[in-house]
Design a protein around this motif. Structure first.
Motif, PDB file in Angstrom:
ATOM      1  N   ALA A  61       0.862  -1.176   0.000  1.00 40.01           N
ATOM      2  CA  ALA A  61       0.000   0.000   0.000  1.00 40.01           C
ATOM      3  C   ALA A  61       0.899   1.227   0.000  1.00 40.01           C
ATOM      4  CB  ALA A  61      -0.900  -0.007   1.238  1.00 40.01           C
ATOM      5  N   TRP A  62       0.297   2.389  -0.087  1.00 38.82           N
ATOM      6  CA  TRP A  62       1.036   3.646   0.009  1.00 38.82           C
ATOM      7  C   TRP A  62       0.792   4.250   1.373  1.00 38.82           C
ATOM      8  CZ3 TRP A  62       4.635   5.099  -3.363  1.00 38.82           C
ATOM      9  CH2 TRP A  62       4.657   4.443  -4.612  1.00 38.82           C
ATOM     10  N   VAL A  63       1.866   4.603   2.078  1.00 34.61           N
ATOM     11  CA  VAL A  63       1.788   5.206   3.404  1.00 34.61           C
ATOM     12  C   VAL A  63       2.789   6.364   3.446  1.00 34.61           C
ATOM     13  CG1 VAL A  63       2.153   4.829   5.880  1.00 34.61           C
ATOM     14  CG2 VAL A  63       1.088   3.034   4.499  1.00 34.61           C
ATOM     15  N   ASP A  64       2.287   7.560   3.677  1.00 35.79           N
ATOM     16  CA  ASP A  64       3.140   8.757   3.760  1.00 35.79           C
ATOM     17  C   ASP A  64       4.034   8.928   2.530  1.00 35.79           C
ATOM     18  OD1 ASP A  64       2.205   9.587   6.327  1.00 35.79           O
ATOM     19  OD2 ASP A  64       3.550   8.140   7.287  1.00 35.79           O
ATOM     20  N   GLU A 110      11.630  -3.332  -6.497  1.00 34.99           N
ATOM     21  CA  GLU A 110      11.647  -2.939  -7.905  1.00 34.99           C
ATOM     22  C   GLU A 110      10.394  -2.128  -8.246  1.00 34.99           C
ATOM     23  OE1 GLU A 110      12.411  -2.004 -11.633  1.00 34.99           O
ATOM     24  OE2 GLU A 110      13.865  -2.824 -10.229  1.00 34.99           O
ATOM     25  N   HIS A 111       9.244  -2.563  -7.742  1.00 31.42           N
ATOM     26  CA  HIS A 111       8.007  -1.818  -7.989  1.00 31.42           C
ATOM     27  C   HIS A 111       8.105  -0.422  -7.374  1.00 31.42           C
ATOM     28  CE1 HIS A 111       3.861  -0.848  -8.649  1.00 31.42           C
ATOM     29  NE2 HIS A 111       3.661  -0.685  -7.344  1.00 31.42           N
ATOM     30  N   ALA A 112       8.669  -0.330  -6.170  1.00 27.38           N
ATOM     31  CA  ALA A 112       8.828   0.971  -5.517  1.00 27.38           C
ATOM     32  C   ALA A 112       9.700   1.893  -6.365  1.00 27.38           C
ATOM     33  CB  ALA A 112       9.432   0.792  -4.122  1.00 27.38           C
ATOM     34  N   ALA A 149       8.783   5.695  -5.594  1.00 27.43           N
ATOM     35  CA  ALA A 149       8.685   5.788  -4.134  1.00 27.43           C
ATOM     36  C   ALA A 149      10.057   6.077  -3.545  1.00 27.43           C
ATOM     37  CB  ALA A 149       8.133   4.487  -3.553  1.00 27.43           C
ATOM     38  N   PRO A 150      10.154   7.022  -2.604  1.00 26.62           N
ATOM     39  CA  PRO A 150      11.451   7.298  -1.997  1.00 26.62           C
ATOM     40  C   PRO A 150      11.951   6.169  -1.101  1.00 26.62           C
ATOM     41  CG  PRO A 150       9.748   8.769  -1.111  1.00 26.62           C
ATOM     42  CD  PRO A 150       9.112   7.944  -2.180  1.00 26.62           C
ATOM     43  N   ALA A 151      11.027   5.353  -0.573  1.00 30.33           N
ATOM     44  CA  ALA A 151      11.424   4.269   0.333  1.00 30.33           C
ATOM     45  C   ALA A 151      10.325   3.211   0.375  1.00 30.33           C
ATOM     46  CB  ALA A 151      11.664   4.816   1.749  1.00 30.33           C
ATOM     47  N   VAL A 152      10.690   2.073   0.960  1.00 24.92           N
ATOM     48  CA  VAL A 152       9.714   1.031   1.297  1.00 24.92           C
ATOM     49  C   VAL A 152       9.759   0.900   2.816  1.00 24.92           C
ATOM     50  CG1 VAL A 152       9.104  -1.420   1.113  1.00 24.92           C
ATOM     51  CG2 VAL A 152      10.018  -0.201  -0.888  1.00 24.92           C
ATOM     52  N   ARG A 173      12.751   0.583   7.258  1.00 22.58           N
ATOM     53  CA  ARG A 173      12.720   1.299   5.978  1.00 22.58           C
ATOM     54  C   ARG A 173      13.882   0.811   5.119  1.00 22.58           C
ATOM     55  NH1 ARG A 173      13.084   7.330   7.089  1.00 22.58           N
ATOM     56  NH2 ARG A 173      15.038   6.671   8.008  1.00 22.58           N
ATOM     57  N   HIS A 174      13.620   0.745   3.839  1.00 21.97           N
ATOM     58  CA  HIS A 174      14.665   0.409   2.842  1.00 21.97           C
ATOM     59  C   HIS A 174      14.795   1.601   1.919  1.00 21.97           C
ATOM     60  CE1 HIS A 174      16.634  -1.372  -0.630  1.00 21.97           C
ATOM     61  NE2 HIS A 174      16.948  -2.402   0.110  1.00 21.97           N
TER      62      HIS A 174
END
Length: 157
Positions: free
Chosen positions: A61-64, A93-95, A100-103, A156-157
């Protein structure tokens, strides 16, 4: 091969999550009834799976503004074959592809196949002062659901 879930596969993923959750009993973690996360998934494009039929999944999902790994589960009969690692690689890879800046994720700090495993895959504990409002609300919701049975961390990654 990791791929996006098909709509008709979503209900079958509950059995994978429940089977994987039973492993936590080895470390005295028993989840309250009704806490499966995959049942909330209604969009196949929020679930990456491996196998046909699936034997593992990653719910995102997307969070912040970050991609958030809500759940990673591999059926115990198929563990130790690299499926979790392939699912994590696909999430990362999707991020990247989505910008996305991070996972981020939440997990048990001391369970060997949780925080230590994610650390080996490039995740690090995220200090609380860096949590955004959505992540903070998510952690609070986990507490209210009774999931925080043992020490948990945000990573976080």
């Amino acid at each position: 091969m990791v791929r996006w879930a098909e709509p008709d596969e979503l209900p079958g993923l509950v059995a994978i999550e429940l089977a994987a959750d039973q492993l936590f009993e080895q470390v005295d973690i028993v989840f309250p009834p009704g806490t499966t996360m995959i049942e909330e998934a209604d969009d196949p494009l929020s679930v990456l799976v491996e196998g046909t039929p699936p034997v593992g999944f990653a719910l995102i999902a997307w969070v912040d503004g970050n991609l958030h790994l809500e759940q990673l589960a591999v059926h115990p009969d198929h563990m130790r074959r690299g499926i979790g690692g392939r699912l994590i690689a696909a999430v990362l890879e999707h991020a990247r592809a989505a910008g996305a800046p991070a996972v981020t994720l939440t997990t048990y700090r001391d369970v060997p196949w949780n925080a230590p495993w994610y650390t080996r895959h490039g995740f690090a504990v995220m200090p609380e002062e860096e949590w955004g409002p959505e992540l903070r609300a998510l952690v609070e919701n986990e507490r209210e659901l009774g999931i925080e049975i043992a020490p948990r961390v945000v990573m976080r990654h």
